[in-house]
Design a protein around this motif. Structure first.
Motif, PDB file in Angstrom:
ATOM      1  N   VAL A 134       0.846  -1.199   0.000  1.00  0.00           N
ATOM      2  CA  VAL A 134       0.000   0.000   0.000  1.00  0.00           C
ATOM      3  C   VAL A 134       0.881   1.248   0.000  1.00  0.00           C
ATOM      4  N   GLN A 135       0.350   2.375  -0.364  1.00  0.00           N
ATOM      5  CA  GLN A 135      -0.900   2.520  -1.055  1.00  0.00           C
ATOM      6  C   GLN A 135      -0.618   2.944  -2.470  1.00  0.00           C
ATOM      7  N   THR A 136      -1.498   2.549  -3.376  1.00  0.00           N
ATOM      8  CA  THR A 136      -1.222   2.659  -4.820  1.00  0.00           C
ATOM      9  C   THR A 136      -0.841   4.063  -5.283  1.00  0.00           C
ATOM     10  N   ARG A 141       3.087   3.870  -6.375  1.00  0.00           N
ATOM     11  CA  ARG A 141       3.290   4.625  -7.613  1.00  0.00           C
ATOM     12  C   ARG A 141       4.670   5.287  -7.661  1.00  0.00           C
ATOM     13  N   THR A 162      -2.034  -5.045  -4.147  1.00  0.00           N
ATOM     14  CA  THR A 162      -1.785  -3.635  -3.869  1.00  0.00           C
ATOM     15  C   THR A 162      -3.154  -2.995  -3.667  1.00  0.00           C
ATOM     16  N   ALA A 163      -3.191  -1.864  -2.955  1.00  0.00           N
ATOM     17  CA  ALA A 163      -4.491  -1.259  -2.658  1.00  0.00           C
ATOM     18  C   ALA A 163      -4.355   0.227  -2.386  1.00  0.00           C
ATOM     19  N   ALA A 164      -5.519   0.884  -2.468  1.00  0.00           N
ATOM     20  CA  ALA A 164      -5.626   2.316  -2.184  1.00  0.00           C
ATOM     21  C   ALA A 164      -6.863   2.554  -1.319  1.00  0.00           C
ATOM     22  N   PRO A 167     -11.368   1.657  -4.680  1.00  0.00           N
ATOM     23  CA  PRO A 167     -11.067   0.913  -5.906  1.00  0.00           C
ATOM     24  C   PRO A 167     -10.834   1.834  -7.106  1.00  0.00           C
ATOM     25  N   HIS A 170      -7.312   3.241  -6.925  1.00  0.00           N
ATOM     26  CA  HIS A 170      -6.406   2.136  -7.255  1.00  0.00           C
ATOM     27  C   HIS A 170      -6.362   1.916  -8.768  1.00  0.00           C
ATOM     28  N   ASN A 173      -4.584   4.691 -10.812  1.00  0.00           N
ATOM     29  CA  ASN A 173      -3.123   4.657 -10.689  1.00  0.00           C
ATOM     30  C   ASN A 173      -2.518   3.462 -11.404  1.00  0.00           C
TER      31      ASN A 173
END
Length: 195
Positions: A134-136, A141, A162-164, A167, A170, A173
């Motif tokens: 985390v986080q995207t 990024r 991977t996550a943000a 959704p 995410h 990105n």
């Protein structure tokens, strides 16, 4: 099989209690859901002989090494996010650093910024990266874009490891990273590729 994967490293980014747990000081809404996939990605990497690098944030209790926009969260008796030695800085349950792994501490979004990650990877003959965590839009990024700028031959982001916060964030990105040549397989696709 280990020979085939010796030039690949798996980066596990910020899978720490403060980012994942419900009461975490910097909780990422999508973080808890990906824990099982991150655990599985680590298991696959170890079976393949892939170097596992645990990228974590650990900050000074006074926040002297944190970004300016977060310094208000530290000091004056406040326990800020991922303070070195705190419960919030620990990896979430199920994720364990083993002797063959490598732990890298960062204080900014990118795992490359003001760290020796590039030297460690080059010294180990690594030219391909697989990213989880985390986080995207932030740490994932920024690390990915730095890896692309540093000419790593292959950069993959496991889309469901991977996550943000949402959704939509995410997906946006992941879309941007794909546009610079980054591959975004699912865990199943990555796990079964050349298995």
């Amino acid at each position: 099989m280990a020979e085939k994967w010796k030039s690949t490293a798996l980066l596990v980014i910020d899978m720490q209690s403060d980012f994942i747990h419900e009461d975490g000081l910097m909780r990422v809404n999508g973080g808890k859901a990906i824990v099982p996939n991150v655990i599985e990605a680590v298991q696959v990497a170890r079976r393949r002989g892939i170097l596992v690098i645990w990228v974590v944030r650990e900050h000074d209790p006074k926040g002297r090494d944190v970004e300016l926009f977060r310094r208000h969260l530290y000091g004056d008796g406040k326990l800020g996010p991922t303070v070195k030695g705190s419960l919030g800085a620990e990896l979430v349950e199920g994720l364990v650093i083993k002797e063959a792994d490598y732990k890298l501490v960062k204080t900014r979004f990118s795992a490359f910024f003001n760290t020796h990650l590039h030297s460690i990877l080059r010294g180990a003959g690594i030219d391909s990266l697989v990213i989880t965590g985390v986080q995207t839009p932030n740490c994932i990024r920024q690390t990915v874009f730095d890896a692309v700028a540093l000419d790593y031959q292959s950069v993959k982001v496991i889309v469901d490891a991977t996550a943000a916060a949402t959704p939509e964030i995410h997906a946006a990105n992941i879309f941007d990273m794909k546009n610079v040549g980054v591959d975004a397989p699912t865990l199943k696709e990555w796990s079964e590729h050349d298995a």
